[in-house]
Write an enzyme that holds these catalytic residues in place. Structure first.
Site, PDB file in Angstrom:
ATOM      1  N   SER A 270      58.901  85.372 -29.008  1.00  0.00           N
ATOM      2  CA  SER A 270      57.694  85.112 -28.234  1.00  0.00           C
ATOM      3  C   SER A 270      57.865  84.126 -27.091  1.00  0.00           C
ATOM      4  O   SER A 270      56.924  83.906 -26.327  1.00  0.00           O
ATOM      5  CB  SER A 270      56.569  84.632 -29.152  1.00  0.00           C
TER       6      SER A 270
ATOM      7  N   SER B 117      47.896  86.900 -30.690  1.00  0.00           N
ATOM      8  CA  SER B 117      48.096  88.334 -30.875  1.00  0.00           C
ATOM      9  C   SER B 117      49.066  88.887 -29.848  1.00  0.00           C
ATOM     10  O   SER B 117      48.890  88.692 -28.639  1.00  0.00           O
ATOM     11  CB  SER B 117      46.756  89.068 -30.751  1.00  0.00           C
ATOM     12  N   ASN B 118      50.082  89.591 -30.337  1.00  0.00           N
ATOM     13  CA  ASN B 118      51.026  90.238 -29.426  1.00  0.00           C
ATOM     14  C   ASN B 118      50.340  91.228 -28.494  1.00  0.00           C
ATOM     15  O   ASN B 118      50.757  91.417 -27.356  1.00  0.00           O
ATOM     16  CB  ASN B 118      52.103  90.977 -30.226  1.00  0.00           C
TER      17      ASN B 118
END
Length: 374
Positions: A90, A185-186
């Site tokens: 991320s 949230s991706n």
């Protein structure tokens, strides 16, 4: 992080929590065993509940140094080095956020405009209204789109499109009305990847490469094409496994991850030294206007997170800005301060059974390194 439990846990644990060629001081130098004792102990504690190895690279405007614990390849004596490649998970989100905010600086995107204007019909149905979700909501994880375990429809060759990832994410009902709360949230950043592609007419990886990676001379940083599961050498091998006291079992997953499964939310690979350079350039204002940088660094009314940046309050005073990343095989964190201090560290396992403890040890080691350079 890029998986279901989410990178938002770093924020919770912390209690809140024009491009130019970057010129850094000399590369990391060897350190005596007595040097950086507190940070060395903190890194050892991180590695003890992490993977087979861990590495840390840190410095300020006068120079850099590095530490290693364990091994980058299980069963061998290969200390993790600042130039070793790994999957950054991320931390990709910060690169994606920078790409979006460069479009904001160019007047091509507005932070407070609804995503429906840029991507008509994409965020729609199942309780979602693209007219109510803005670009800022997506960047700050206040859109209401929940975290989820990804299960998108694969292409025949086993890769994934951004559209498929977004459809999968939006198949889960909203967690809250847009702008009223925070949930990492991706899917937010996969929608932003689609936004970048729509506005520029280029693949998101090419945009990040040409507008962020190349101008900074980050030659060891890549946004892999879908299907490219390779990791450049030298590489830190990534593992999945468990630790029970002194016993552990590791399975090598270095080349098993399909990067397009996370795309603009977590596909990239890099090195500790490149990541430290990136975050330092960002907080130094070498990538964005002052207004856009301040927006990245500022938490929202309902969010402890900025726009693609976390805040790490330091025990010695001040704040570092950075991001964490986790994908199968790797857990990492990088950050920098406005006075020129920087750090990047990683372990070669995502340590799924004790992630909160690992994150706490990781940020403690990062804080120690940044405070040493105060």
């Amino acid at each position: 992080m890029t998986r279901n439990r989410g990178k938002w846990r770093l924020t919770a644990l912390l209690g809140t929590v024009a491009a130019a060629t970057l010129i850094l001081p000399s590369s990391a130098h060897a350190t005596a065993a007595s040097d950086h004792a507190a940070t060395r102990a903190a890194l050892n504690a991180f590695q003890a509940i992490g993977g087979p190895g861990a590495g840390l690279y840190a410095g300020d405007r006068t120079g850099s140094w590095s530490l290693s614990a364990g091994t980058g390849t299980n069963g061998a004596n290969k200390p993790v080095q600042p130039g070793d490649h790994f999957r950054v998970g991320s931390q990709t989100k910060t690169f994606t956020a920078v790409a979006v905010l460069r479009l904001v600086d160019e007047g091509k995107v507005d932070l407070d405009t609804a995503i429906e204007r840029y991507l008509p019909g994409v965020v729609d149905g199942n309780g979602y209204d693209g007219n109510a979700i803005t670009v800022r909501h997506l960047l700050q994880h206040t859109s209401g789109i929940p975290t989820n375990t990804p299960n998108p429809q694969a292409e025949p060759d086993g890769t994934y499109t951004l559209a498929a990832l977004v459809r999968d994410g939006l198949s889960h009902a909203p967690a809250f009305p847009p702008g009223t709360s925070f949930q990492y949230s991706n899917t937010n950043y996969e929608i932003l990847g689609m936004l970048i592609e729509k506005v520029t007419g280029m693949p998101v990886g090419d945009v990040i490469t040409s507008r962020v990676i190349q101008p900074l001379g980050l030659t060891e940083t890549r946004y892999p094409k879908p299907g490219d599961r390779s990791l450049a050498e030298p590489a830190v091998h990534g593992y999945r496994g468990v630790r029970v006291g002194p016993f552990f079992h590791w399975t090598d997953v270095t080349a098993s991850l399909e990067p397009s499964l996370f795309h603009s939310a977590g596909a990239m690979t890099s090195t500790e030294s490149d990541l430290a350079a990136f975050y330092q350039a960002l907080v130094d204002g070498k990538l964005l206007s002052q207004a856009s940088l301040e927006a990245m660094e500022t938490p929202g009314a309902h969010a402890p997170y900025g726009l693609g940046l976390d805040r790490l309050p330091l025990p010695c005073g001040g704040v570092a800005f950075g991001h964490m990343g986790g994908v199968p095989g790797y857990l990492s964190f990088s950050a920098a301060t406005s006075d020129g201090r920087r750090v990047s560290l990683m372990t070669n396992s995502e340590v799924s059974l004790n992630s909160e403890a690992a994150i706490g040890k990781m940020t403690a080691a990062a804080s120690s390194a940044l405070c040493e350079n105060r």
